[in-house]
Scaffold this motif. Structure first.
Motif, short mmCIF file in Angstrom:
data_model
loop_
_atom_site.label_atom_id
_atom_site.label_comp_id
_atom_site.label_asym_id
_atom_site.label_seq_id
_atom_site.Cartn_x
_atom_site.Cartn_y
_atom_site.Cartn_z
N MET A 1 0.83 -1.21 0.00
CA MET A 1 0.00 0.00 0.00
C MET A 1 0.86 1.26 0.00
O MET A 1 2.02 1.24 0.41
N VAL A 2 0.25 2.36 -0.46
CA VAL A 2 0.88 3.68 -0.45
C VAL A 2 0.04 4.60 0.43
O VAL A 2 -1.19 4.59 0.35
N PHE A 3 0.72 5.41 1.26
CA PHE A 3 0.01 6.25 2.23
C PHE A 3 0.48 7.70 2.18
O PHE A 3 1.58 8.01 1.72
N LEU B 1 -3.59 5.55 -0.51
CA LEU B 1 -3.70 6.11 -1.86
C LEU B 1 -3.55 5.07 -2.97
O LEU B 1 -3.70 5.39 -4.15
N GLY B 2 -3.24 3.84 -2.61
CA GLY B 2 -3.11 2.79 -3.62
C GLY B 2 -2.83 1.48 -2.92
O GLY B 2 -2.24 1.46 -1.84
N TYR C 1 3.30 4.92 -11.94
CA TYR C 1 2.74 6.21 -11.57
C TYR C 1 1.52 5.88 -10.72
O TYR C 1 0.64 5.13 -11.16
N VAL C 2 1.47 6.39 -9.51
CA VAL C 2 0.42 6.01 -8.57
C VAL C 2 -0.76 6.97 -8.70
O VAL C 2 -0.68 8.14 -8.33
N MET C 3 -1.84 6.45 -9.24
CA MET C 3 -3.08 7.19 -9.34
C MET C 3 -3.87 6.97 -8.06
O MET C 3 -4.06 5.83 -7.63
N ASP C 4 -4.31 8.04 -7.43
CA ASP C 4 -4.99 7.94 -6.14
C ASP C 4 -6.09 6.89 -6.15
O ASP C 4 -6.93 6.86 -7.05
N TYR C 5 -6.08 6.05 -5.12
CA TYR C 5 -7.10 5.05 -4.83
C TYR C 5 -7.10 3.89 -5.83
O TYR C 5 -8.05 3.11 -5.89
N GLY C 6 -6.03 3.74 -6.59
CA GLY C 6 -5.98 2.70 -7.60
C GLY C 6 -5.66 1.32 -7.03
O GLY C 6 -5.02 1.17 -5.99
N ALA D 1 -9.19 5.85 -14.32
CA ALA D 1 -9.53 7.04 -13.53
C ALA D 1 -11.05 7.17 -13.43
O ALA D 1 -11.59 7.50 -12.36
N LEU D 2 -11.75 6.88 -14.51
CA LEU D 2 -13.21 6.90 -14.49
C LEU D 2 -13.73 5.85 -13.51
O LEU D 2 -14.68 6.10 -12.75
N GLY D 3 -13.12 4.69 -13.52
CA GLY D 3 -13.53 3.64 -12.59
C GLY D 3 -13.32 4.03 -11.14
O GLY D 3 -14.17 3.76 -10.28
N ILE D 4 -12.20 4.67 -10.87
CA ILE D 4 -11.93 5.15 -9.50
C ILE D 4 -12.97 6.19 -9.10
O ILE D 4 -13.48 6.18 -7.98
#
Length: 1017
Positions: free
Chosen positions: A230-232, A244-245, A279-284, A586-589
């Motif tokens: 995970m990323v925080f 965040l991921g 590249y870490v897209m938020d909540y991915g 991104a749309l899915g998130i």
């Protein structure tokens, strides 16, 4: 000048002298420097630079080495240019057997006081018995954050004497103690927050009071909500934690840039050439395991990716964020985003990353591509002539130079450590010998703003908080930077300070109206962080021409409950071009947990959601019952090819409602032609309970079982639905295909369905001995606990026909487990005399040639043989003149039962296609002769005990709520119901046997030589 300074000064001179030779073409022509040095000399610190190759326009200088430091795992550089180092002398002693220091590991401070590029002083900032192999250090003023599962500590130097005076817990309860996949380092972001991550052993976060840490939604951070690594992000005091991921494997260090973009690397399961840069897209969700079931990437699924590196991350699944770059094999570690100006242009505003598996520090130049990015690879510093070069971390110093920590070891990964005494620190810059730091004044606005523009993270952090504390006094000058600075990144840094000031939300409107797309994105991100008018910001940006801005608009709608959110999302979704996977995800998130109303708004806008590839992709990505009839149409469209239709079948797996089963059952009913391929796929996607209660499904299942009898699909469906009535057919299949893998699978399934007692009775029967002998063959191949137990009973008990017993003895040792049982029986002197010869001769058919050699000692009149290689040393083997071609033959005879090279061999242990790139000969020798010292993560031996009392060993390859997949030597995988399992226990040993003991010295030397040739390209 002290003695150490004199030595390092000489090394500095040597650095400059060797810079040209290290980068010249002559180096390659001469074969590097190894022609003139012994193996021992190669690894002396005084010769270290001769093994390195530096990029054009740069030079490398050694700043420090052993004995001042040992085994550096992580570094940070403070605002004075001093280097904080975490050491890991006490690294995984339970696995590798190395000695430990009872005083604990050290956190060191290295300092170059006279600016010549040599750290002539070293101090112990902290040492204590609780410090054992920490993986992260982050310097924030007088506070130093140290990461070491199960804790994250903050150390404080209150009196400025460079010694920690006290420490406090920030986080605890983190799994992965003494594990590379646990908690990793923290770093300061441009927004005044801290960013950090942990690998897939971290699992949970608890606060200083040992209470569960809650995420941005008020949920506990644990495997109940998130998967794997995970990323925080959090406030400097550890509050307001956001996840965040998730679903990484071993994401090692998250690096941020001035816009708060997040970048990191992630490691693959060893040998699968799936190392990636994200590249870490938020909540991915980043796809290491199955999003819904938690199953391994290797577990069969519909629409599986064609190649293993892509399959490794579930990249064909809806809901998985794409990878920025896949780099092949490796063991990726520290990363920093370089925003300085000292390095050559191509390295500016790019990631700088350590890849110790390939002995290189490199950059990944990124270019925008739609809503995402593409990237390439540019080497900066590589150990082309020294495979012990293991860069563990990289930081930017206040002068813009790079500081690199070198673990320096023959191996990397698998928790091994071949050397405990060495470690180096290097500096990379256009010129060496001039390591002088700017003087920073955080007490004045202008001084703090100058510091804010520095590329060093510690300086930026100090400056950010100094300016924030100055409040209104700092605003005019910050506004000047925000409005007028020609550097967009400096403007972003000023903006982050301004927007976090009291009343700073007013700057958001200015940001989202900027000409620069990156600044518009920063404005939107700030609106989200501050819970400002996010909807208003999205409304203003909804028609933006930049796809990356639109990407951020979609993410900004994540969990947004406002009435306008659905319509805005529909507008964003209508802009999807059918090709940009980053934008689709991104749309899915953005629509997560609100798919019903968001999809309604989309249909209202586009009218026909199946009109083109773009709208069909939205249907594929959606998570709502409203798309089920649409997925049915797409999956059964006879005009489309079968392969392309499978993606829509896979999409059904991401819907958990009862409506899904109704739609799938209707598809069975509609299959008037009784197409077996369609029925098989539908049955695989249906739940057993639903099929049991449906006459149509039962009829389809019965029909498929008749048509597919004798195929893998038949065995899979009988397994899935536990069709006990198929037992007689399974038994016959085992007889008819006794020497084929499917025969063994059929017999194992027959036994799993509760028929072991019947099988034993059948084998005792004297009516059809020929049939019994045929059944012994698949028993020997199976190799699982129940099968081997029956074989032992056959060999030892006179209740069975002699011919059947002889056949059992001959086949007992075919499997890995059978090898072990045979040797244990021989050692215990339990084998009847008439069974010994066939039992031992049967080992010739087994997976381990060494077992047959060892078993000879138990034959009557046998002489005890001594092994040439049992206690042999690396130096003895490496001194033998070896031939790689002969080693390849040794590999084929001994190793291919568990390992593969370029697709040839068995998939059990790590793939070895590029092992020569990762390990030098010394480490290869260690891996072959002492495999338990460094077992790769994911390849640990597990002891599984069943509720029926049987037990066995294997590698757990996948674990879901209901099933456990266990891989056995030879590559066979067997699925067990978790309800039938009593316990599982990890064993601190490798399943790899001591094969080398049965080899001659020349054979072992040839094998090591061959393995060293297995490299990329």
């Amino acid at each position: 000048m002290n003695a150490r300074h004199q030595l390092l000064a000489l090394l500095s001179i040597f650095t400059i002298v060797t810079y040209t030779s290290c980068t010249s073409a002559d180096t390659e022509k001469k074969g590097g420097f190894t022609d003139t040095l012994t193996e021992q000399q190669i690894h002396l610190s005084g010769n270290a630079l001769r093994g390195l190759v530096i990029a054009d326009g740069l030079r490398v200088q050694m700043m420090a080495s052993e004995p001042a430091i040992k085994n550096p795992t992580d570094i940070d550089v403070d605002d004075r240019g001093r280097i904080y180092v975490t050491e890991a002398y006490n690294y995984r002693p339970e696995s590798n057997g190395n000695p430990t220091n009872p005083a604990g590991d050290r956190i060191m401070i290295l300092e170059d006081k006279d600016g010549d590029g040599i750290a002539e002083t070293s101090k112990i900032y902290y040492q204590g018995p609780e410090i054992n192999a920490p993986l992260g250090v982050c310097v924030l003023g007088n506070r130093v954050i140290v990461s070491q599962s199960p804790y994250v500590w903050a150390f404080y130097d209150d009196n400025g004497d460079d010694k920690a005076d006290r420490k406090e817990i920030i986080f605890q309860g983190i799994s992965g103690i003494q594990h590379d996949h646990g908690m990793h380092t923290f770093s300061a972001g441009p927004d005044g927050k801290l960013y950090f991550n942990f690998g897939n052993e971290g699992k949970t976060l608890r606060d200083k009071n040992n209470k569960p840490v809650l995420d941005q939604d008020g949920d506990s951070i644990s495997p109940k909500k998130y998967k794997m690594g995970m990323v925080f992000r959090c406030e400097p005091d550890g509050s307001h934690v956001e996840c965040l991921g998730n679903n990484f494997r071993n994401n090692y260090e998250v690096a941020t840039d001035s816009y708060a973009n997040m970048w990191q690397s992630d490691n693959d399961d060893d040998g699968n050439r799936g190392v990636r840069i994200n590249y870490v897209m938020d909540y991915g969700n980043y796809g290491y395991t199955d999003e819904m079931t938690g199953a391994s990437w290797s577990s069969p699924r519909t629409n599986m990716e064609d190649s293993i590196p892509l399959r490794h991350w579930h990249l064909n699944d809806p809901g998985v964020v794409p990878n920025l770059l896949q780099t092949g094999s490796g063991s990726p570690t520290g990363m920093v985003f370089y925003e300085g100006s000292l390095l050559p242009e191509k390295f500016r505003n790019q990631m700088i990353h350590c890849e110790p598996g390939h002995n290189v520090v490199r950059s990944y130049p990124v270019k925008k591509d739609g809503a995402g990015y593409t990237a390439a690879i540019e080497n900066i510093l590589s150990g082309e002539h020294d495979q012990w070069f293991r860069p563990a971390d990289v930081c930017v110093a206040p002068d813009g130079s790079l500081i690199v920590a070198d673990w320096y070891d023959p191996g990397v990964g698998g928790h091994g450590a071949g050397d405990q005494q060495k470690g180096r620190i290097y500096r990379i810059a256009p010129d060496t010998g001039n390591y002088k730091m700017p003087k920073f004044d955080y007490t004045t606005v202008k001084g703090a703003i100058t510091a804010l523009e520095n590329p060093n993270k510690a300086v930026q952090y100090n400056a950010w908080h100094a300016l924030h504390n100055m409040a209104q006094q700092a605003v005019p000058d910050l506004e000047e930077v925000w409005k007028s600075n020609s550097n967009s990144r400096m403007r972003a840094r000023a903006f982050w300070v301004l927007v976090k000031m009291p009343g700073g939300e007013k700057y958001i409107a200015d940001a989202i109206n900027q000409h620069d797309a990156d600044l518009r994105i920063v404005g939107l991100r700030a609106a989200r962080q501050l819970h400002a008018n996010v909807i208003g910001a999205v409304q203003q940006l909804i028609n933006d021409k930049d796809p990356q801005v639109l990407r951020e608009c979609a993410i900004a709608l994540h969990f947004n409950k406002s009435p306008e959110a659905a319509g805005l999302w529909a507008t964003l979704a209508s802009k999807y071009d059918g090709r940009d996977r980053w934008y689709l995800e991104a749309l899915g998130i953005g629509a997560d947990k609100q798919w019903d109303r968001f999809f309604d708004a989309f249909v209202q806008k586009v009218k026909d959601p199946l009109q083109n590839n773009a709208t069909r992709d939205i249907v594929w990505r959606a998570r709502t019952d409203k798309t089920l009839p649409l997925l049915k149409k797409l999956a059964t469209d006879q005009a489309a090819d079968w392969k392309s239709r499978q993606r829509y079948f896979r999409a059904f797996d991401f819907n958990t409602s009862k409506e899904k089963s109704k739609v799938l059952l209707s598809m069975l009913s509609d299959n008037k032609s009784n197409d077996p391929d369609l029925n098989i796929l539908l049955l695989h996607h249906l739940d057993a309970k639903e099929v049991k209660n449906s006459a149509v499904a039962n009829a389809a299942l019965s029909d498929v079982l008749v048509k597919e009898y004798g195929t893998p699909a038949y065995v899979q469906l009988v397994t899935q639905y536990q069709v006990k009535s198929e037992a007689p057919k399974l038994l016959q299949l085992a007889v008819d295909k006794s020497i084929a893998p499917i025969g063994s699978e059929a017999l194992q399934l027959y036994m799993q369905l509760g028929n072991s007692p019947k099988l034993k009775d059948l084998l005792k029967s004297k009516g059809d001995t020929a049939k019994s002998i045929k059944l012994v063959e698949p028993l020997g191949t199976a190799g699982n606990g129940p099968a081997v137990a029956i074989l032992q009973d056959l060999v030892l008990s006179p209740a069975y026909p002699t011919a059947v017993r002889m056949a059992a003895a001959a086949d007992f040792g075919k499997s890995w487990s059978g090898n072990e049982w045979v040797m244990n029986l021989l050692k215990s002197n339990s084998v009847p005399e008439n069974m010994k010869v066939p039992l031992i001769e049967g080992l010739k058919k087994g997976m381990r040639p060494d077992m047959y050699e060892r078993a000879q000692a138990y034959l009557p009149g046998a002489e005890k043989k001594t092994s040439e290689t049992k206690n042999i040393t690396a130096n003895e083997i490496l001194s033998v003149k070896a031939v790689a071609a002969n080693g390849k033959r040794v590999f084929r005879q001994n190793c291919m039962v568990c390992h593969s090279v370029k697709g040839e061999g068995k998939d059990f242990g790590p793939k070895l296609t590029e092992i020569g790139d990762k390990l030098p000969k010394e480490a290869l020798f260690e891996a072959v002769t002492s495999p338990s010292k460094s077992v790769g993560f994911g390849y640990e031996t597990s002891e599984i005990t069943m509720k029926d009392g049987s037990s066995f060993e294997g590698i757990i390859s996948s674990k879901t709520e209901n099933d456990l997949d266990v891989k056995f030597p030879g590559g066979t995988i067997q699925k067990f119901k978790r309800a039938d399992i009593k316990s599982t226990k990890t064993i601190e040993k490798s399943m790899m046997p001591d094969l080398h003991e049965a080899m001659k010295k020349q054979e072992l030397a040839d094998l090591i030589e061959y393995l060293s040739t297995l490299k990329k390209g």
